[in-house]
Structure formats: C-alpha cells, structure tokens
Design an enzyme around this catalytic site. Structure first.
Site, PDB file in Angstrom:
ATOM      1  CD  GLU A  95      -2.880   1.295   0.371  1.00 30.86           C
ATOM      2  OE1 GLU A  95      -2.428   1.554  -0.756  1.00 30.86           O
ATOM      3  OE2 GLU A  95      -4.093   1.302   0.645  1.00 30.86           O
ATOM      4  CG  ASP A  96      -0.748   4.775  -1.752  1.00 30.02           C
ATOM      5  OD1 ASP A  96      -1.464   4.162  -0.937  1.00 30.02           O
ATOM      6  OD2 ASP A  96      -1.209   5.615  -2.555  1.00 30.02           O
ATOM      7  CG  ASP A  99      -5.414   9.139   6.776  1.00 24.46           C
ATOM      8  OD1 ASP A  99      -5.066   9.347   7.948  1.00 24.46           O
ATOM      9  OD2 ASP A  99      -6.155   9.916   6.149  1.00 24.46           O
ATOM     10  CG  PHE A 148      -3.274  15.232   0.773  1.00 21.31           C
ATOM     11  CD1 PHE A 148      -4.298  14.358   1.118  1.00 21.31           C
ATOM     12  CD2 PHE A 148      -2.814  15.238  -0.538  1.00 21.31           C
ATOM     13  CE1 PHE A 148      -4.851  13.501   0.180  1.00 21.31           C
ATOM     14  CE2 PHE A 148      -3.368  14.387  -1.489  1.00 21.31           C
ATOM     15  CZ  PHE A 148      -4.388  13.522  -1.133  1.00 21.31           C
ATOM     16  NE  ARG A 161      -2.752   8.268  -9.683  1.00 20.23           N
ATOM     17  CZ  ARG A 161      -3.342   7.916  -8.555  1.00 20.23           C
ATOM     18  NH1 ARG A 161      -2.622   7.533  -7.530  1.00 20.23           N
ATOM     19  NH2 ARG A 161      -4.650   7.937  -8.443  1.00 20.23           N
TER      20      ARG A 161
HETATM   21  P1  IMP Z   1      -7.364   5.109   4.677  1.00 21.81           P
HETATM   22  O1  IMP Z   1      -8.510   4.186   4.361  1.00 21.81           O
HETATM   23  O2  IMP Z   1      -7.828   6.345   5.384  1.00 21.81           O
HETATM   24  O3  IMP Z   1      -6.244   4.439   5.400  1.00 21.81           O
HETATM   25  O4  IMP Z   1      -6.821   5.676   3.320  1.00 21.81           O
HETATM   26  C1  IMP Z   1      -6.158   4.904   2.462  1.00 21.81           C
HETATM   27  C2  IMP Z   1      -6.097   5.509   1.079  1.00 21.81           C
HETATM   28  O5  IMP Z   1      -6.408   6.914   1.023  1.00 21.81           O
HETATM   29  C3  IMP Z   1      -4.686   5.384   0.593  1.00 21.81           C
HETATM   30  O6  IMP Z   1      -4.492   4.148  -0.031  1.00 21.81           O
HETATM   31  C4  IMP Z   1      -4.578   6.524  -0.372  1.00 21.81           C
HETATM   32  O7  IMP Z   1      -5.027   6.101  -1.633  1.00 21.81           O
HETATM   33  C5  IMP Z   1      -5.502   7.573   0.164  1.00 21.81           C
HETATM   34  N1  IMP Z   1      -4.727   8.581   0.915  1.00 21.81           N
HETATM   35  C6  IMP Z   1      -4.677   8.759   2.261  1.00 21.81           C
HETATM   36  N2  IMP Z   1      -3.851   9.760   2.604  1.00 21.81           N
HETATM   37  C7  IMP Z   1      -3.342  10.232   1.430  1.00 21.81           C
HETATM   38  C8  IMP Z   1      -2.395  11.274   1.124  1.00 21.81           C
HETATM   39  O8  IMP Z   1      -1.844  11.995   1.972  1.00 21.81           O
HETATM   40  N3  IMP Z   1      -2.117  11.448  -0.209  1.00 21.81           N
HETATM   41  C9  IMP Z   1      -2.673  10.702  -1.188  1.00 21.81           C
HETATM   42  N4  IMP Z   1      -3.548   9.706  -0.933  1.00 21.81           N
HETATM   43  C10 IMP Z   1      -3.893   9.481   0.362  1.00 21.81           C
HETATM   44 MG    MG Z   2      -3.911   3.751  -1.916  1.00 23.50          MG
END
Ligand code: IMP
Ligand code: MG
Length: 173
Positions: A95-96, A99, A148, A161
């Site tokens: 995963e990138d 959050d 972000f 990207r």
């Molecule tokens: P989560 O479900 O809140 O953990 O979010 C996961 C997804 O939200 C990640 O796989 C990203 O695609 C996107 N995301 C969360 N934070 C960022 C950020 O700072 N930049 C870009 N994408 C983000």
């Molecule tokens: Mg992602």
C-alpha cells in the site's frame, strides 16, 4: 495552485525501498510471496519494491474506491479483485499510505475470508495519527504527520503521481 514541498527525495525513497526489500527477503526466505498491489497509488512503490525482493514473487492487483469524498469512510467498493488463488499463500499487501486504516481493514477482512497461509502489509507511508481501525503495517517506509502527500504514485485529484519524490501538499494561499 497548491504548494508542494519535497519531504522525501528520490534517493531517500530508494534507500527505504531497499531496506524494506531486504527485511521482506529475510522474513520470507525459502518461501514464495504473493504480492498484491493496491491500485492506483501503490503502482510505482510496488514495482520498485518487488525488484528488491529475492524470494520468488507472484504479483496481482486490486483496486478499491472509498465512497466518501474527502475523508475515508470505510465504505469501500471493490473495483478489481485478484484472480490469483489466495488460499494457502503467503500474501503481502503493498500500500502507498495508510491513514485511517479503514480501506486496509476491508481489504484484509476480504482476503482473510479466502484463507491465506499468512497475510502481511507493507506501506511506504504511515500516517499513524489518522488511524481509526487497528491496522499496523508489518513493514513501513516512513512515519509521516497528518498532512496530505503526493508524488511517487500518490495523487492529488489524479495529479502528481509522476513526481519522483514524495511532496507535502499545502492548499493555495
Ligand atoms: P485510509 O482508508 O484512510 O487508510 O486511506 C487509504 C487511502 O487513502 C490510501 O491508499 C490513499 O489512496 C488515500 N490517501 C490517504 N492519505 C493520502 C495522502 O496523503 N495522499 C494521497 N492519498 C492518500
Ligand atoms: Mg492507496
């Protein structure tokens, strides 16, 4: 336009990816890995990471989308799911950024239902303060603050990207 400031240079990212690859190679020595790329954001990290891994790697891809607009709602729609057999495999989700963890939570629940032998997570960035679900990546590139980020695969509304580094994004003004 929003303001971008580099937080991790291409060199720093490359060093982190090498370190992660070495840790993963050591932990999975003598086994094969089914590496799953979480599209879209992980595609660059994924392709760099798997080339730093020495045990045999099988790759597959999954794509999920959060319903909510700005905040992760945890209501995710699966748009693409691996064709590969998960059952009995040593599965590594790549995963990138994590959050809230709500997206990974859904992915992990669905994968666990397919009975992998083991299931681990490797994340380039861990925004730990944002966590709402109990998700702790087994391998983490960098801990980051509640900002972000874009670049190296991560996007802001589909843009940035292709940047080689990771940048913090600040709104205009
Ligand atoms: P989560 O479900 O809140 O953990 O979010 C996961 C997804 O939200 C990640 O796989 C990203 O695609 C996107 N995301 C969360 N934070 C960022 C950020 O700072 N930049 C870009 N994408 C983000
Ligand atoms: Mg992602």
């Amino acid at each position: 336009m929003e303001e971008l400031s580099e937080v991790f240079s291409p060199g720093e990212i490359s060093a982190a990816v090498k370190r992660l690859g070495a840790e993963i190679s050591r932990d999975y020595a003598g086994r094969g890995i089914l590496a799953l790329c979480v599209l879209n954001g992980s595609f660059i990290f994924f392709s760099d990471l798997i080339r730093e891994v020495t045990p045999p790697v099988e790759v597959d891809f999954l794509k999920v989308r959060s319903y909510s607009s700005t905040e992760s709602s945890g209501v995710v729609r699966v748009e693409c799911w691996p064709n590969a057999d998960i059952k009995g495999k040593d599965v590594l989700i790549v995963e990138d950024i994590v959050d809230t963890g709500l997206t990974l939570n859904v992915i992990i629940k669905r994968l666990m239902a397919e009975n992998p032998s083991t299931l681990k997570v490797c994340a380039l960035l861990d925004k730990r303060s944002g966590r709402k679900a109990e998700i702790n990546p087994d391998y983490t590139g960098f801990l980051v603050g509640d900002h972000f980020f874009a670049g190296y695969g991560l996007d802001l509304d589909g843009r940035h990207r292709n940047l080689q580094g990771v940048f913090r994004v600040r709104p205009p003004g």
